[in-house]
Design an enzyme around this catalytic site. Structure first.
Site, short mmCIF file in Angstrom:
data_model
loop_
_atom_site.label_atom_id
_atom_site.label_comp_id
_atom_site.label_asym_id
_atom_site.label_seq_id
_atom_site.Cartn_x
_atom_site.Cartn_y
_atom_site.Cartn_z
N LYS A 26 71.77 40.00 158.86
CA LYS A 26 71.41 41.30 160.08
C LYS A 26 69.48 41.73 159.93
CE LYS A 26 74.87 43.71 157.63
NZ LYS A 26 75.67 45.00 156.72
N ARG A 96 72.45 48.65 153.59
CA ARG A 96 72.91 47.65 153.81
C ARG A 96 72.83 45.98 154.10
NH1 ARG A 96 72.66 47.71 160.85
NH2 ARG A 96 74.77 47.01 160.56
N GLY A 105 82.59 40.34 149.30
CA GLY A 105 82.65 40.20 148.13
C GLY A 105 81.13 41.05 148.14
N MET A 107 78.09 43.88 149.13
CA MET A 107 78.15 45.36 149.29
C MET A 107 78.32 46.12 150.75
SD MET A 107 75.70 47.92 147.86
CE MET A 107 75.68 48.99 149.05
N ARG A 340 74.83 39.50 165.84
CA ARG A 340 74.55 37.77 165.46
C ARG A 340 75.75 36.92 166.00
NH1 ARG A 340 78.99 40.05 160.53
NH2 ARG A 340 80.12 40.92 161.55
N HIS A 458 100.33 9.97 150.52
CA HIS A 458 100.67 9.70 151.62
C HIS A 458 100.95 10.23 152.20
CE1 HIS A 458 103.91 7.62 153.62
NE2 HIS A 458 102.85 6.50 153.35
N SER A 843 83.61 -4.01 157.58
CA SER A 843 83.83 -2.78 157.80
C SER A 843 84.42 -1.93 156.15
CB SER A 843 85.11 -3.16 158.07
OG SER A 843 85.48 -1.82 158.32
N GLY A 845 86.44 -0.57 153.58
CA GLY A 845 86.98 0.88 153.75
C GLY A 845 87.21 1.50 152.02
N ASP A 848 89.36 2.47 149.05
CA ASP A 848 89.17 2.51 148.14
C ASP A 848 88.01 1.26 146.86
OD1 ASP A 848 92.60 1.01 147.72
OD2 ASP A 848 92.18 -0.16 149.27
N CYS A 910 86.28 1.80 158.15
CA CYS A 910 87.16 2.10 158.20
C CYS A 910 88.52 3.18 157.51
CB CYS A 910 88.65 0.93 158.60
SG CYS A 910 88.75 0.15 157.15
N TYR A 930 79.54 1.85 163.55
CA TYR A 930 80.39 2.69 164.13
C TYR A 930 81.76 3.30 163.13
CZ TYR A 930 83.97 -1.43 163.07
OH TYR A 930 84.58 -2.13 162.19
#
Ligand code: ADP
Ligand code: MG
Ligand code: MG
Length: 956
Positions: A26, A96, A105, A107, A340, A458, A843, A845, A848, A910, A930
């Site tokens: 502000k 302000r 929250g 003021m 803003r 899942h 790649s 994973g 896991d 992946c 990638y």
């Protein structure tokens, strides 16, 4: 010298727009507007640094700060020619709060500070408007009483309505001066009664009280929680703005209002906002009176309107973004009180970013930074019709697992979902949790709702992959799946009753809240032409810009041609993960898969044994040969049926897999397609142990109809049930594992049952050959899962290479392929150099890798992970956003060791993280080639990858 207070006014400001850290959003905006010679009431900003000092010192400011504030106030007083709260002609100010990020929250603003019993009379005399003066005073007591003195708002409301009733006034504005005098008397009495002290009359004391209240609000629990949730550091602090008042409540030529330079929900280029005449501050948003649309201002106060348009248009160009502004008109004169960058929906964000480029305000690269990647998701999902949505009754809230609006008839099993969907019904699948063999039901449902499970359960993962709205872990649901009903918030919902879910908020609503489909998606899957959707064209344009910028390639996780096609249409250039086993659940395949699994152990043993014997036999002679022939015969007798089942099932599966892979190759039009060999623990494909035990126990008491149904379920005849079920149970128990995720799965399957890998490799290369002969180039990449030891990889690779030779011949038949591995076991990452000498690509994973690297079971973590997050142990769910400092190291080690051994090694990711913007930033930094994500997250990944490059450019 440190400085704590920044002045603005008289055409100049000490601060500017890039000082949000110190001045808050502000304060920085007020300074910037002042410097641009816009009409901003003068004032000063006490910096966030002062706030931090105040908090550190436990509630006081150093003398030097107090001194700076005094000097700034004196400067303000002399500029305005009035003293704060002076009896004859008072300077009045607002106080302000304003941090770098706006947060709930903090003021509330206090207006009209400086009024007291004497200065209110001065204000009346000076303006000749008693009603206005009294109205301002009563507002001040109300705000100060609530915000600084901590009195309940209701107390004040109560007094106000009492007076309104007595005066027969409908609205606040209908109260005359005398009535307002009574309000003031009552308010002051109220304050004295509740606090034991009279309302503070001393203007300087008022100011100090308000200022301290702002600083204190920084540490209030709501603000603290909000910062935790949003990753905002606690030491940012808030600034306090003290600003000369202007008055929108001086009569009908005065007004106060808020607006946007463009429509924040659609992005349309239209002046958007609301105002109220004879009103102050928050009246517009507080819903006390119905505000007017801003267009009406043109008629009522044409000059102020014209000026407002001109100023806000300038602001938009200056900030190069949509502005959300607040203004007040005092007797026809316009003042700007705030500006803003406006918050907006995903749809608005895309429209605005592209429009700003077309209007020459932004360069494409700048436009890319204006859209939150995650927000693109909103464009791909059905939306509730806004009115109906507002009227709907929310009965529960779960985790917002996959965004979008869905409503439909409730069903409790996947089969029921399919049955009802066949009849053309829209269904919502409600389960305790979903499992892989619910897929058919999930795919026909409008949305998925589960009672347990977390953001990576899942249902959540598959929901996101399918682009299906999903709410998971909705603990308030009491599901009685057998009884086909559930209860929630005291309401009973039976199968066929309607529920609606909002996958973006997790809300569950009663009834059928109407939805409309996503335009973008309709174009992507061919139901709508691009020419028919302006939104789609902008979306595509924005994403095309990402391709000029980003370094990371984008691939998709897709198992079936339809998903691959969508992924391609969204801009994926390659498949990073095809999970072959997902295709095993299809109705016509599962029986062969089950046969393959049930016969694998014995079948493979038989094959190995008979092959070895035959080989020896070929070299043997005489008695030796005779003995071997007898052995071979015995082996055939013992293992023959199992071998027949095993090879028979594999033979059946081969053409099916081949057809799947051909489809993927075709859809990817020559871009790489990474196919992973069989990965999950085998028992996932078999019936559940508990269910079998139950059926066996009940078998003797069953009637014919029930027996038939049970037989059908297990694909047996009624006559086979008695012997067949216990046999099946024995096999299920043999396959049972205590810790399946670390058990017989991944490449361990292919190593013990090499015939499966061989069949899959054959399907891949035959498909590749077929498609390439038909003229579409192909790039298969065979990926071996769960490799922790280089030997595992070597042996699986050998099988793949052998099959490739068989199918493609010495020449390779023009099919270029790679053989690589997933890095998802920590040991694999740590020995990446050894593995890289053998593998052509990696790649990661990361699902896991997180599970094993963090030692967190993905399926069980829901029970404590939320607690960890709620209590601030960790910031985020490591299955959603990669744990950069921990698991991320495994990725970095893998990349570094892998590339050290083989510089040209291609590396991707992946796991689920491939579609998460924060994780993508990390992968960009780690130097991956990638990321691969679910088809519907491809647009997000493209944008996130471009932003990562813009934020942290790295060479190709
Ligand atoms: P928030 O952060 O909640 O938006 P603000 O500090 O912007 O709070 O104040 C809310 C409203 O109070 C403003 O929109 C404006 O209408 C009014 N207001 C604040 N300061 C002044 C002032 N100096 N003169 C007139 N109105 C003011
Ligand atoms: Mg405001
Ligand atoms: Mg894995």
């Amino acid at each position: 010298m440190a400085r704590y207070v920044y002045f603005f006014g008289g055409g100049r400001a000490d601060g500017h727009k890039d000082m949000k850290d110190i001045l808050g959003g502000k304060g920085a905006g007020l300074a910037e507007m002042t410097n641009a010679s816009l009409p901003v009431p003068p004032g000063f900003t006490i910096s966030t640094v002062a706030c931090n000092l105040y908090v550190e010192r436990g509630g006081s400011l150093p003398q030097e700060v107090e001194k700076e504030i005094d000097i700034a106030l004196e400067r303000l007083e002399s500029l305005m020619g009035k003293a704060l709260g002076a009896p004859a002609d008072p300077l009045l100010v607002s106080v302000r709060s304003g941090a770098k990020f706006s947060m709930p929250g903090m003021m509330d603003t206090i207006l009209n500070l400086g009024l007291n019993d004497r200065s209110v009379e001065g204000l009346k005399a000076k303006t000749g408007n008693g009603r206005f003066a009294k109205d301002s005073y009563r507002r001040f007591i109300q705000m100060y009483g609530n915000v600084v003195l901590g009195l309940d708002k209701d107390h004040f409301e109560h007094e106000l309505s009492a007076v309104k009733k007595k005066a027969r006034a409908k609205a606040d504005v209908d109260l005359n001066e005398a009535a307002l005098d009574e309000v003031i008397t009552r308010y002051k009495a109220l304050v004295e009664r509740e606090t034991g002290k009279p309302f503070p009359q001393e203007p300087r004391a008022q100011l100090q009280g308000a200022r301290d209240a702002v600083f204190k609000s920084w540490m209030n629990p709501r603000a603290v929680t909000y910062r935790k949730l949003n990753d905002i550091p606690h030491d940012l602090g808030t600034a306090v703005n003290v600003q000369t008042m202007v008055f929108g409540n001086m009569g009908d030529t005065s007004a106060t209002g808020v607006g946007f330079t463009r429509n924040p929900s659609t992005g349309a280029k239209e002046f958007y906002g609301e105002f109220l005449q004879n009103a102050q501050g928050e009246d517009v948003v507080a819903g006390i009176r119905t505000p007017h649309p801003i267009a009406d201002l043109e008629r009522l106060m044409p000059e102020a309107y014209r000026q407002l348009r001109e100023i806000t248009t300038r602001l938009e160009r200056h900030y190069k973004d949509v502005q959300d502004f607040e203004f007040t008109i005092q007797e026809g004169r316009l003042y700007m009180l705030q500006t803003r960058n406006g918050k907006r929906t995903g749809m608005a964000a895309v429209n605005i970013a592209v429009d700003l480029v077309e209007e020459g305000i932004l360069a494409p690269r700048e436009a890319l930074m204006k859209v939150e990647p995650q927000a693109l998701d909103q464009l791909l999902h059905p939306v509730f019709e806004p009115r109906a949505r507002a009227a709907a009754k929310v009965v529960a809230k779960g985790l917002p697992a996959s965004p979008g609006a869905a409503s439909g008839a409730v069903v409790f099993t996947a089969d029921d979902a399919v049955a009802r969907a066949r009849q053309g019904q829209r269904v919502l699948l409600v389960r305790m949790e979903t499992v892989p063999d619910d897929i058919h039901g999930m795919s026909v449902a409008q949305g998925i709702l589960t009672a347990t499970g977390g953001m990576t359960s899942h249902a959540a993962v598959v929901g996101r992959q399918m682009g299906k709205p999903s709410v998971v872990g909705c603990g308030a649901l009491e599901i009685d799946a057998k009884g086909r009903r559930l209860s929630v918030a005291g309401k009973l919902v039976r199968e066929g009753d309607s529920l609606s879910i909002d996958g973006a908020t997790g809300e569950v609503m009663l009834g059928l809240v109407p939805t409309s489909p996503s335009e973008v998606l309709q174009v992507v899957d061919g139901r709508l032409k691009p020419e028919q959707s302006a939104l789609y064209r902008k979306f595509a344009r924005l994403l095309a810009w990402t391709d000029d910028v980003r370094r990371l390639g984008i691939r998709a996780n897709a198992d079936i041609p339809r998903d691959a096609k969508i992924a391609f249409a969204f801009g994926a250039r390659g498949i990073g993960l095809c999970r072959t086993e997902h295709m095993f659940f299809a109705e016509e395949r599962l029986p062969h898969v089950v046969t393959m699994i049930r016969s694998a152990a014995r079948g493979q043993r038989g094959l190995d044994l008979t092959r070895a014997l035959r080989a020896r036999l070929a070299e043997a002679q005489g008695g030796e040969a005779r003995r071997l022939r007898a052995e071979l015969k015995a082996a055939q007798a013992q293992y023959g049926p199992a071998m027949a089942d095993y090879t028979g099932a594999l033979k059946k599966l081969l053409p099916m897999q081949r057809a799947d892979f051909s489809g993927l190759f075709r859809e990817m039009k020559g871009h790489p397609v990474t196919i992973r060999t069989l990965d999950p623990p085998l028992h996932e494909f078999l019936p559940k142990r508990e269910e079998l035990i139950g059926d066996i126990a009940r078998l003797s008491g069953m009637g014919t109809a029930e027996k038939k149904a049970v037989a059908k379920k297990y694909r047996l005849t009624v006559a086979q049930l008695k012997r067949g079920l216990p046999e099946l149970l024995r096999e299920v128990e043999e396959l049972h594992e205590f810790n399946p995720m670390l058990g017989h799965r991944g490449c361990r399957l292919g190593i013990t049952y090499p015939e499966i890998t061989r069949m899959q490799a054959r399907a891949i290369f035959e498909a590749a050959l077929q498609v390439s002969r038909q003229g579409t180039p192909v790039k298969p990449e065979v990926m071996i899962p769960l490799v922790g030891h280089v030997e595992e990889f070597k042996r699986q690779k050998q099988i793949v290479l052998d099959v490739a030779h068989e199918v493609l011949g010495e020449s390779g038949s023009g099919v270029e392929y790679l053989v690589g591995t997933m890095i998802e076991v920590p040991r694999g990452a740590l020995t990446a150099d050894e593995i890289a000498r053998e593998a052509q690509f990696f790649s990661f994973g990361t699902n896991d890798l997180t599970q094993m690297g963090f030692g967190l079971s993905r399926d069980d973590a829901g029970k404590f992970l939320n607690h960890y997050i709620d209590h601030g142990l960790i910031d985020r769910d490591p299955f959603v956003t990669l744990d950069a400092s921990g698991v991320g190291q495994l990725v970095e080690i893998g990349v570094q060791k892998g590339r050290a051994a083989k510089p040209e090694l291609k590396i991707g990711v992946c796991g689920e993280h491939g579609g998460d913007p924060a994780s993508i930033r990390f992968f960009h930094g780690a130097g991956l080639d990638y990321v691969s994500c679910s088809p519907y997250r491809v647009p997000i990944a493209r944008l996130a990858a471009a932003q990562a490059q813009l934020e942290r450019p790295s060479g190709d």
